[in-house]
Motif scaffolding. Structure first.
Motif, mmCIF file in Angstrom:
data_model
loop_
_atom_site.group_PDB
_atom_site.id
_atom_site.type_symbol
_atom_site.label_atom_id
_atom_site.label_comp_id
_atom_site.label_asym_id
_atom_site.label_seq_id
_atom_site.Cartn_x
_atom_site.Cartn_y
_atom_site.Cartn_z
ATOM 1 N N ILE A 2 0.839 -1.203 0.000
ATOM 2 C CA ILE A 2 0.000 0.000 0.000
ATOM 3 C C ILE A 2 0.872 1.251 0.000
ATOM 4 O O ILE A 2 0.579 2.216 -0.708
ATOM 5 C CB ILE A 2 -0.954 -0.005 1.211
ATOM 6 N N ARG A 3 1.979 1.214 0.747
ATOM 7 C CA ARG A 3 2.881 2.366 0.778
ATOM 8 C C ARG A 3 3.483 2.634 -0.589
ATOM 9 O O ARG A 3 3.583 3.774 -1.028
ATOM 10 C CB ARG A 3 4.006 2.135 1.798
ATOM 11 N N VAL A 4 3.867 1.576 -1.270
ATOM 12 C CA VAL A 4 4.447 1.728 -2.610
ATOM 13 C C VAL A 4 3.412 2.317 -3.555
ATOM 14 O O VAL A 4 3.706 3.213 -4.348
ATOM 15 C CB VAL A 4 4.970 0.365 -3.130
ATOM 16 N N ASN A 5 2.185 1.830 -3.447
ATOM 17 C CA ASN A 5 1.114 2.322 -4.307
ATOM 18 C C ASN A 5 0.868 3.812 -4.059
ATOM 19 O O ASN A 5 0.738 4.598 -5.003
ATOM 20 C CB ASN A 5 -0.153 1.508 -4.058
ATOM 21 N N LYS A 9 1.519 6.898 -6.679
ATOM 22 C CA LYS A 9 0.428 7.816 -7.038
ATOM 23 C C LYS A 9 0.824 9.264 -6.796
ATOM 24 O O LYS A 9 0.526 10.138 -7.613
ATOM 25 C CB LYS A 9 -0.832 7.478 -6.244
ATOM 26 N N SER A 10 1.521 9.520 -5.683
ATOM 27 C CA SER A 10 1.925 10.897 -5.404
ATOM 28 C C SER A 10 2.970 11.375 -6.412
ATOM 29 O O SER A 10 2.929 12.506 -6.876
ATOM 30 C CB SER A 10 2.463 11.020 -3.978
ATOM 31 N N LYS A 11 3.901 10.509 -6.781
ATOM 32 C CA LYS A 11 4.907 10.878 -7.782
ATOM 33 C C LYS A 11 4.253 11.120 -9.141
ATOM 34 O O LYS A 11 4.618 12.048 -9.865
ATOM 35 C CB LYS A 11 5.981 9.787 -7.897
ATOM 36 N N LEU A 12 3.288 10.290 -9.486
ATOM 37 C CA LEU A 12 2.587 10.453 -10.759
ATOM 38 C C LEU A 12 1.797 11.761 -10.784
ATOM 39 O O LEU A 12 1.785 12.467 -11.789
ATOM 40 C CB LEU A 12 1.664 9.265 -11.008
ATOM 41 N N ALA A 13 1.170 12.101 -9.671
ATOM 42 C CA ALA A 13 0.414 13.361 -9.593
ATOM 43 C C ALA A 13 1.348 14.554 -9.762
ATOM 44 O O ALA A 13 1.027 15.517 -10.459
ATOM 45 C CB ALA A 13 -0.329 13.439 -8.273
ATOM 46 N N LYS A 14 2.525 14.503 -9.139
ATOM 47 C CA LYS A 14 3.494 15.585 -9.285
ATOM 48 C C LYS A 14 3.998 15.679 -10.721
ATOM 49 O O LYS A 14 4.179 16.765 -11.266
ATOM 50 C CB LYS A 14 4.667 15.383 -8.330
ATOM 51 N N LEU A 15 4.200 14.539 -11.345
ATOM 52 C CA LEU A 15 4.674 14.513 -12.731
ATOM 53 C C LEU A 15 3.636 15.110 -13.674
ATOM 54 O O LEU A 15 3.955 15.893 -14.563
ATOM 55 C CB LEU A 15 5.008 13.077 -13.140
ATOM 56 N N ILE A 16 2.377 14.761 -13.446
ATOM 57 C CA ILE A 16 1.306 15.293 -14.299
ATOM 58 C C ILE A 16 1.179 16.801 -14.120
ATOM 59 O O ILE A 16 1.008 17.544 -15.080
ATOM 60 C CB ILE A 16 -0.022 14.574 -14.002
ATOM 61 N N LYS A 17 1.276 17.288 -12.891
ATOM 62 C CA LYS A 17 1.223 18.729 -12.650
ATOM 63 C C LYS A 17 2.368 19.444 -13.349
ATOM 64 O O LYS A 17 2.192 20.503 -13.922
ATOM 65 C CB LYS A 17 1.284 19.028 -11.149
#
Length: 64
Positions: A2-5, A9-17
Motif C-alpha cells: 500500500i505504501r508503494v502504491n 500515485k503521489s509521484k505520478l500526480a506531481k509529474l502530471i502537474k
C-alpha cells in the motif's frame, strides 16, 4: 504494498502537474517545425507550381 502504491500515485500526480506547464513550449516547437517543413517544401515546389500555373493560364488565353 500500500505504501508503494501511495508513493507511486503521489509521484505520478506531481509529474502530471509538472507536464501541464511544458505543453505550451511543446506546441510552440511543433508549430515552428511545421512552418519550417512547409517553407522548405514550398521553396522546392514553387518553381514547378509557377510553371504549371503559367502554362494553364496561357492555354486558357488560347480558348478565347
Amino acid at each position: 504494498m500500500i505504501r508503494v502504491n501511495l508513493f507511486l500515485k503521489s509521484k505520478l500526480a506531481k509529474l502530471i502537474k509538472g507536464q501541464s506547464r511544458a505543453d505550451v513550449p511543446g506546441w510552440v516547437l511543433v508549430v515552428l517545425m511545421t512552418t519550417a517543413l512547409v517553407t522548405g517544401i514550398w521553396s522546392i515546389a514553387a518553381p514547378k507550381l509557377t510553371t504549371i500555373l503559367r502554362n494553364s493560364l496561357d492555354a486558357m488565353g488560347g480558348i478565347r
